[in-house]
Design an enzyme around this catalytic site. Structure first.
Site, PDB file in Angstrom:
ATOM      1  N   CYS A   1      61.916  79.395  48.972  1.00 46.13           N
ATOM      2  CA  CYS A   1      63.064  80.208  49.372  1.00 46.13           C
ATOM      3  C   CYS A   1      62.975  80.790  50.762  1.00 46.13           C
ATOM      4  O   CYS A   1      61.937  80.768  51.403  1.00 46.13           O
ATOM      5  CB  CYS A   1      63.213  81.384  48.415  1.00 46.13           C
TER       6      CYS A   1
ATOM      7  N   GLY B   1      65.889  76.541  51.483  1.00 47.76           N
ATOM      8  CA  GLY B   1      66.414  76.451  50.126  1.00 47.76           C
ATOM      9  C   GLY B   1      67.876  76.094  50.136  1.00 47.76           C
ATOM     10  O   GLY B   1      68.665  76.699  50.863  1.00 47.76           O
TER      11      GLY B   1
ATOM     12  N   ASN C   1      60.490  85.380  48.040  1.00 43.84           N
ATOM     13  CA  ASN C   1      60.025  84.035  48.411  1.00 43.84           C
ATOM     14  C   ASN C   1      58.566  83.941  47.987  1.00 43.84           C
ATOM     15  O   ASN C   1      57.754  84.759  48.401  1.00 43.84           O
ATOM     16  CB  ASN C   1      60.162  83.826  49.924  1.00 43.84           C
ATOM     17  N   GLY C   2      58.264  82.927  47.185  1.00 46.10           N
ATOM     18  CA  GLY C   2      56.883  82.735  46.731  1.00 46.10           C
ATOM     19  C   GLY C   2      56.832  82.518  45.233  1.00 46.10           C
ATOM     20  O   GLY C   2      57.874  82.450  44.578  1.00 46.10           O
TER      21      GLY C   2
ATOM     22  N   TYR D   1      55.098  71.415  57.887  1.00 50.01           N
ATOM     23  CA  TYR D   1      56.392  70.853  57.506  1.00 50.01           C
ATOM     24  C   TYR D   1      57.513  71.877  57.287  1.00 50.01           C
ATOM     25  O   TYR D   1      58.645  71.672  57.680  1.00 50.01           O
ATOM     26  CB  TYR D   1      56.239  70.027  56.225  1.00 50.01           C
TER      27      TYR D   1
ATOM     28  N   SER E   1      61.343  66.769  61.233  1.00 54.65           N
ATOM     29  CA  SER E   1      60.104  67.549  61.151  1.00 54.65           C
ATOM     30  C   SER E   1      58.901  66.821  61.764  1.00 54.65           C
ATOM     31  O   SER E   1      57.944  67.463  62.174  1.00 54.65           O
ATOM     32  CB  SER E   1      59.832  67.972  59.709  1.00 54.65           C
TER      33      SER E   1
ATOM     34  N   ASP F   1      55.065  64.120  59.405  1.00 48.87           N
ATOM     35  CA  ASP F   1      54.271  65.333  59.168  1.00 48.87           C
ATOM     36  C   ASP F   1      53.443  65.240  57.904  1.00 48.87           C
ATOM     37  O   ASP F   1      52.386  65.852  57.815  1.00 48.87           O
ATOM     38  CB  ASP F   1      55.191  66.554  59.110  1.00 48.87           C
TER      39      ASP F   1
ATOM     40  N   CYS G   1      45.567  79.039  53.764  1.00 43.67           N
ATOM     41  CA  CYS G   1      45.448  78.389  52.453  1.00 43.67           C
ATOM     42  C   CYS G   1      45.622  76.882  52.683  1.00 43.67           C
ATOM     43  O   CYS G   1      46.657  76.437  53.180  1.00 43.67           O
ATOM     44  CB  CYS G   1      46.533  78.898  51.496  1.00 43.67           C
TER      45      CYS G   1
HETATM   46  P1  AMP Z   1      57.384  61.260  50.080  1.00 41.28           P
HETATM   47  O1  AMP Z   1      58.348  60.157  49.980  1.00 41.28           O
HETATM   48  O2  AMP Z   1      57.302  62.035  48.789  1.00 41.28           O
HETATM   49  O3  AMP Z   1      56.039  60.878  50.584  1.00 41.28           O
HETATM   50  O4  AMP Z   1      58.008  62.289  51.112  1.00 41.28           O
HETATM   51  C1  AMP Z   1      57.450  62.601  52.321  1.00 41.28           C
HETATM   52  C2  AMP Z   1      58.493  63.262  53.187  1.00 41.28           C
HETATM   53  O5  AMP Z   1      58.977  64.454  52.572  1.00 41.28           O
HETATM   54  C3  AMP Z   1      57.915  63.638  54.542  1.00 41.28           C
HETATM   55  O6  AMP Z   1      58.758  63.052  55.519  1.00 41.28           O
HETATM   56  C4  AMP Z   1      57.992  65.152  54.611  1.00 41.28           C
HETATM   57  O7  AMP Z   1      58.597  65.561  55.821  1.00 41.28           O
HETATM   58  C5  AMP Z   1      58.844  65.575  53.438  1.00 41.28           C
HETATM   59  N1  AMP Z   1      58.215  66.650  52.626  1.00 41.28           N
HETATM   60  C6  AMP Z   1      56.947  67.055  52.625  1.00 41.28           C
HETATM   61  N2  AMP Z   1      56.763  68.089  51.753  1.00 41.28           N
HETATM   62  C7  AMP Z   1      57.960  68.336  51.188  1.00 41.28           C
HETATM   63  C8  AMP Z   1      58.432  69.299  50.220  1.00 41.28           C
HETATM   64  N3  AMP Z   1      57.635  70.201  49.664  1.00 41.28           N
HETATM   65  N4  AMP Z   1      59.729  69.245  49.896  1.00 41.28           N
HETATM   66  C9  AMP Z   1      60.543  68.336  50.440  1.00 41.28           C
HETATM   67  N5  AMP Z   1      60.175  67.411  51.351  1.00 41.28           N
HETATM   68  C10 AMP Z   1      58.886  67.412  51.732  1.00 41.28           C
END
Ligand code: AMP
Length: 482
Positions: free
Chosen positions: A14, A41, A118-119, A258, A299, A362, A449
């Site tokens: 959030c 969010g 948030n958290g 990210y 990103s 990222d 963390c």
């Molecule tokens: P994936 O297909 O699951 O490997 O998605 C990786 C992509 O999702 C990367 O391009 C990241 O920028 C993005 N990403 C990384 N962490 C999150 C997250 N917690 N929620 C949504 N997107 C994410």
């Protein structure tokens, strides 16, 4: 499928916001501020305002632009309020319940309160059970209501002391913004997992926000980050601060990698600069014989620029992002996921054809996005595709406020780098080491963390929660940012 774990709890990811100022249109400024936090969010948005006597709130499912009409803002503004509390919550295909959207508003015989969080609490389940056994009734399934209920329990001590008493029971990640009849209060948990900062607005007012970008967006001036374990109280006599806890700090490293906006500065470290440094470090650790460097926008772009600068290679826009594809209500499934990525990103053949390409992103979470993108680059004529990732392999779920899939779905928890490279079909794959990641963020973040990369958590996790996360069904979460 709503974004609900098997225990029926909604996961939180959030952005929070608070405004205080007499003579300030806190409703309208709050609305603008929420736009700047939208990336944190997209499932729901809400704003509560108070003039000290009355509290008015408007919440809804969807993006800020969908939830508020001009009439809603005018109606909130008509109260002539001096305090506003705003919230945006994590999005997923299908959305979650309106009951869980925030700010939560409570009326008590001693006054009213609006709370945005948030958290994630790690002992939320346990506290809920305790409170229920003492007769408390909950209207939502969120951790935030547990905090509110705790607060009500101590309300006779006054807001500030009640909050300190309530927080003594609470463990986990929480950046809170509370609005009462006469005060705006900001709280950051003792470990500082999630960011929260303070700024100045026009008319002598104040703003609290998850990210400094929201302060800039409303024309405010950044003052400082709220410290881990600090509570700030803003009222007609100005700002007061109180430390309510002292503990080792473990701010979330993934905010830099990210989650946060490029133009935010968190705990003294600018996110754009941090990402560029991560990219530079990545180029040193994992060079490649290539012609161009491209990014997975948006990103991944600062890290790709850092990589290109350090590798002395040209940066090019090899992937083009369609900015008008927001939430896509496509159910999970490989074929549809692929379509969804293609709706958002396309390869620029003019840039890619015949080139040895370094593609920087990222993070790799499930691995689905990368698999699709590598294929896309090959179809566009890339002669080689070298994938570089500006963080270490993501091996463990987050219990502190970033939504991640279960261990079973995290590709790096299932495969080593060589296997992952084969899976995504790249010519080579390189992840930034943990030491390299920390070096890029130092000296601002030396004790972050990093549990998503190590599986070692800075505090023990509710057993129920850990088991729940491990068996959580797959859902589609990849469009929070991008
Ligand atoms: P994936 O297909 O699951 O490997 O998605 C990786 C992509 O999702 C990367 O391009 C990241 O920028 C993005 N990403 C990384 N962490 C999150 C997250 N917690 N929620 C949504 N997107 C994410």
């Amino acid at each position: 499928m709503p974004n609900v774990a098997v225990d029926g709890k909604l996961r939180e990811e959030c952005g929070v916001l608070g405004l205080y100022g007499r003579g300030l249109d806190v409703a309208r400024l709050g609305y603008f501020g929420l736009f700047a936090l939208q990336h944190r969010g997209q499932e729901s948005a809400g704003l509560a305002v108070t003039d000290g006597k009355e509290i008015k709130a408007h919440k809804g499912l969807g993006l800020v632009a969908d939830v508020f009409t001009e009439e809603d803002i005018a109606s909130l503004g008509s109260l002539g309020a001096h305090t506003a509390v705003g919230h945006v919550r994590y999005s997923t295909a299908g959305g979650g319940g309106l009951a869980n959207s925030q700010p939560l508003v409570a009326n008590h015989r001693r006054g009213h309160i609006a709370l945005a969080h948030n958290g994630n609490l790690v002992n939320g389940e346990q506290l809920r059970e305790e409170l229920e056994s003492q007769g408390a009734i909950f209207h939502t399934t969120s951790d935030t209501e547990v905090i509110l209920s705790m607060l009500a329990r101590y309300r006779q001590y006054g807001n500030e002391n009640a909050l300190v008493q309530a927080l003594a029971h609470v463990q986990g990640a929480y950046s809170l913004v509370l609005g009462t009849e006469a005060q705006l209060i900001g709280v950051r948990d003792p470990r500082g997992f999630r960011p929260l900062c303070l700024g100045r607005t026009g008319c002598g007012g104040y703003i609290l926000a998850s990210e400094s970008a929201a302060i800039d967006a409303i024309g405010g001036r950044f003052i400082r980050d709220i410290l881990p374990g600090e509570l700030v109280i803003i009222d007609k006599s100005g700002v007061r601060s109180r430390r309510f806890a002292d503990s080792p700090v473990s701010a979330c490293i993934f905010e830099y990698i990210y989650f946060a906006r490029n133009d935010s500065t968190i705990d003294g470290l600018n996110v754009y600069r941090a990402r560029q440094e991560l990219g530079k470090q990545l180029a040193l650790e994992h060079p490649a014989q290539a012609d161009i460097v491209i990014s997975v926008p948006d990103s991944g772009t600062p890290a790709a620029l850092g990589y290109a600068a350090a590798a002395n290679l040209p940066f090019a826009e090899g992937l083009v992002k369609n900015r008008y594809v927001g939430r896509t209500f496509i159910e999970p499934g490989q074929e549809l996921r692929e379509l969804k990525v293609k709706l958002k990103l396309t390869a620029n053949i003019e840039v890619i054809a015949g080139k040895r390409v370094v593609m920087v992103d990222d993070s790799i979470v499930r691995g689905t996005t990368m698999q699709i993108l590598v294929r896309m680059l090959r179809q566009a004529g890339a002669s080689q595709v070298h994938v570089r990732v500006s963080c270490p392999p993501y091996v463990s779920p987050c219990y502190f406020g970033i939504d991640t899939p279960s261990t079973a779905e995290l590709v790096a928890a299932q495969c080593d780098v060589k296997e992952m490279c084969a899976l995504i079909g790249a010519d080579s794959l390189g992840f930034l080491s943990l030491d390299g990641t920390l070096a890029a963020l130092s000296p601002a973040q030396t004790s972050a963390c990093v549990s998503c990369f190590t599986g070692v958590y800075p505090m023990s996790i509710d057993k129920v929660k850990r088991e729940t996360r491990l068996v959580r069904p797959a859902d589609d979460w990849s469009d929070v940012r991008g």
